[in-house]
Design a protein around this motif. Sequence first.
Motif, short mmCIF file in Angstrom:
data_model
loop_
_atom_site.label_atom_id
_atom_site.label_comp_id
_atom_site.label_asym_id
_atom_site.label_seq_id
_atom_site.Cartn_x
_atom_site.Cartn_y
_atom_site.Cartn_z
N GLY A 11 -7.80 -5.44 -6.95
CA GLY A 11 -8.97 -4.62 -6.66
C GLY A 11 -10.24 -5.42 -6.43
N ASP A 12 -10.22 -6.69 -6.81
CA ASP A 12 -11.38 -7.55 -6.58
C ASP A 12 -11.53 -7.94 -5.12
OD1 ASP A 12 -11.93 -7.49 -9.29
OD2 ASP A 12 -10.91 -9.38 -9.70
N PHE A 13 -10.45 -7.86 -4.37
CA PHE A 13 -10.53 -8.29 -2.97
C PHE A 13 -9.87 -7.34 -1.97
CE2 PHE A 13 -6.51 -9.95 -4.41
CZ PHE A 13 -5.67 -9.78 -3.33
N LEU A 14 -8.90 -6.55 -2.36
CA LEU A 14 -8.15 -5.73 -1.42
C LEU A 14 -8.85 -4.40 -1.16
CD1 LEU A 14 -5.57 -5.52 0.26
CD2 LEU A 14 -4.45 -4.53 -1.74
N LEU A 15 -9.21 -4.16 0.10
CA LEU A 15 -9.85 -2.91 0.49
C LEU A 15 -8.86 -1.92 1.09
CD1 LEU A 15 -13.05 -4.39 2.18
CD2 LEU A 15 -12.92 -3.21 -0.02
N PHE A 16 -7.91 -2.42 1.86
CA PHE A 16 -6.95 -1.55 2.55
C PHE A 16 -5.67 -2.33 2.83
CE2 PHE A 16 -4.96 -0.56 6.63
CZ PHE A 16 -4.62 0.77 6.46
N GLU A 17 -4.54 -1.65 2.69
CA GLU A 17 -3.26 -2.19 3.16
C GLU A 17 -2.47 -1.04 3.75
OE1 GLU A 17 -0.22 -3.46 0.35
OE2 GLU A 17 -1.37 -2.53 -1.27
N GLU A 18 -1.54 -1.36 4.65
CA GLU A 18 -0.74 -0.34 5.31
C GLU A 18 0.14 0.40 4.30
OE1 GLU A 18 -0.45 1.02 8.29
OE2 GLU A 18 -1.99 -0.23 9.19
N ASP A 19 0.52 1.62 4.68
CA ASP A 19 1.40 2.44 3.85
C ASP A 19 2.74 1.76 3.59
OD1 ASP A 19 -0.47 4.46 3.79
OD2 ASP A 19 0.40 5.56 5.47
N HIS A 20 3.35 2.15 2.50
CA HIS A 20 4.69 1.70 2.12
C HIS A 20 4.77 0.19 1.96
CE1 HIS A 20 5.78 5.82 2.85
NE2 HIS A 20 5.35 5.71 4.10
N HIS A 21 3.67 -0.42 1.57
CA HIS A 21 3.60 -1.86 1.31
C HIS A 21 3.97 -2.72 2.51
CE1 HIS A 21 2.77 -0.81 -2.79
NE2 HIS A 21 3.91 -0.16 -2.89
N TYR A 22 3.74 -2.20 3.72
CA TYR A 22 4.05 -2.95 4.93
C TYR A 22 3.26 -4.26 5.00
CZ TYR A 22 4.37 -4.21 9.84
OH TYR A 22 4.58 -4.89 11.00
N SER A 23 2.08 -4.30 4.40
CA SER A 23 1.23 -5.49 4.44
C SER A 23 1.74 -6.62 3.56
CB SER A 23 -0.19 -5.13 4.00
OG SER A 23 -0.72 -4.12 4.82
N ARG A 24 2.67 -6.33 2.68
CA ARG A 24 3.10 -7.28 1.66
C ARG A 24 4.38 -8.02 2.04
NH1 ARG A 24 2.26 -3.93 -3.99
NH2 ARG A 24 0.16 -3.18 -3.52
N ASP A 25 4.49 -9.23 1.51
CA ASP A 25 5.73 -9.99 1.55
C ASP A 25 5.97 -10.57 0.17
OD1 ASP A 25 6.49 -9.69 4.21
OD2 ASP A 25 5.51 -11.52 4.88
N VAL A 26 7.23 -10.79 -0.16
CA VAL A 26 7.60 -11.53 -1.37
C VAL A 26 7.91 -12.94 -0.90
CG1 VAL A 26 9.23 -11.73 -3.27
CG2 VAL A 26 8.51 -9.47 -2.48
N VAL A 27 7.20 -13.93 -1.49
CA VAL A 27 7.33 -15.32 -1.05
C VAL A 27 7.53 -16.23 -2.25
CG1 VAL A 27 5.83 -14.88 0.94
CG2 VAL A 27 4.85 -15.82 -1.15
#
Length: 124
Positions: A11-27
């Motif tokens: 919450g300190d930096f993330l304003l918006f991400e796509e639905d269903h965690h599309y913006s995320r990757d596990v690395v």
Amino acid sequence: MPTLTEPNRSGDFLLFEEDHHYSRDVVTIAASADLEPGTVLGKVTASGKFIRSVETASDGSETAAAVLLSPAKAETADVTDALVIARHARVKRHGLLFDASYDDTTKRDAAVAELASVGILTDV
């Protein structure tokens, strides 16, 4: 009364991400340092692992490629299940954590432009 220090959170930096965690990757975060959410990451070309992006590096990690979403305790060992924001998101520029090598606005602007090239946009 002791002073309590609260760690960085998404919450300190993330304003918006796509639905269903599309913006995320596990690395995988390569063993190097404990990293906090909001850390700007680069990808090491030879290993495919992520580390803190260092502006002066020459291993691929000098290109900002993602932003860490979850804490990564990688000081002594790789973290294989780290969550990152990798695409289609909007973040707060002042919530991002840059390596000390990004020591002026011009260098940070360049890193922000690299993030924008993968779809991670920053507010001004």
